[in-house]
Design an enzyme around this catalytic site. Structure first.
Site, PDB file in Angstrom:
ATOM      1  NE  ARG A   1       9.561  37.554  12.633  1.00 59.22           N
ATOM      2  CZ  ARG A   1       9.862  36.762  11.639  1.00 59.22           C
ATOM      3  NH1 ARG A   1       8.961  36.491  10.714  1.00 59.22           N
ATOM      4  NH2 ARG A   1      11.052  36.198  11.555  1.00 59.22           N
TER       5      ARG A   1
ATOM      6  CB  SER B   1       9.602  35.513   3.961  1.00 61.90           C
ATOM      7  OG  SER B   1       9.960  36.861   4.050  1.00 61.90           O
TER       8      SER B   1
ATOM      9  CG  HIS C   1      10.841  41.933   5.617  1.00 65.70           C
ATOM     10  ND1 HIS C   1      10.365  40.962   4.774  1.00 65.70           N
ATOM     11  CD2 HIS C   1      11.634  41.282   6.506  1.00 65.70           C
ATOM     12  CE1 HIS C   1      10.859  39.786   5.117  1.00 65.70           C
ATOM     13  NE2 HIS C   1      11.619  39.940   6.166  1.00 65.70           N
TER      14      HIS C   1
ATOM     15  CE  LYS D   1      16.687  31.749   6.261  1.00 61.85           C
ATOM     16  NZ  LYS D   1      16.014  33.019   6.486  1.00 61.85           N
TER      17      LYS D   1
END
Ligand code: ADP
Length: 155
Positions: free
Chosen positions: A91, A129, A18, A42
């Site tokens: 990514r 993460s 990040h 989440k």
């Protein structure tokens, strides 16, 4: 080029991947707002205040970046701050697919909003993460993967 962009995310916790995106955005834009948000889909390891504290510590050395926390829709924050450009890191192809949907939703809500994608740095392409949270649960050493503000808060 617009002067300010926003880098939104859950940052649960912020990682060096990040931070690489934030630094690169800060080299392109005059100002970067790093927004710590909650997604209804989440559940988080760290509270929004803890995530904000970690992001604040991580961006403290970037003169034109500042961290904020926001409850609610990203576009509401953008409209309030007069920001129209979102920067997100990608990514993988899976990231791209998911990000396209988010970008379209944000454009539906705020037609003048543009999302720009930066490819993840080579060394961060496999860093998430989620992985970091797994390592924290097993008390592994994560110091090479995250900014110091994260290891400090965990300690
Ligand atoms: P969200 O819950 O909104 O997906 P994240 O905090 O997981 O928020 O991620 C925020 C943004 O950072 C997303 O665009 C994500 O694809 C990107 N990102 C996550 N990890 C990396 C990494 N290692 N390198 C580059 N970008 C990343």
């Amino acid at each position: 080029m617009k002067a300010t962009c926003i880098c939104p995310g859950s940052y649960d916790p912020i990682t060096n991947g990040h931070l690489d995106i934030i630094r690169r955005a800060a080299a392109i834009f005059d100002r970067v707002v790093v927004a710590v948000l909650d997604s209804a889909a989440k559940s988080y390891m760290f509270s929004r205040d803890e995530r904000l504290e970690m992001v604040e510590g991580a961006v403290a050395g970037i003169g034109n970046a500042r961290a904020v926390s926001h409850e609610g829709l990203l576009v509401d924050l953008m409209q309030r701050e007069g920001i129209t450009v979102i920067v997100r890191g990608v990514r993988t192809a899976a990231d791209c697919d998911a990000e396209m949907q988010i970008a379209k939703a944000n454009r539906f809500l705020m037609p003048q909003c543009e999302t720009m994608f930066l490819p993840a740095g080579d060394e961060y392409a496999c860093l998430s993460s989620t992985i970091v949270r797994e390592l924290i649960r097993f008390r592994a050493d994560i110091s090479a993967l995250v900014p110091r503000s994260v290891t400090e808060l965990i300690q």
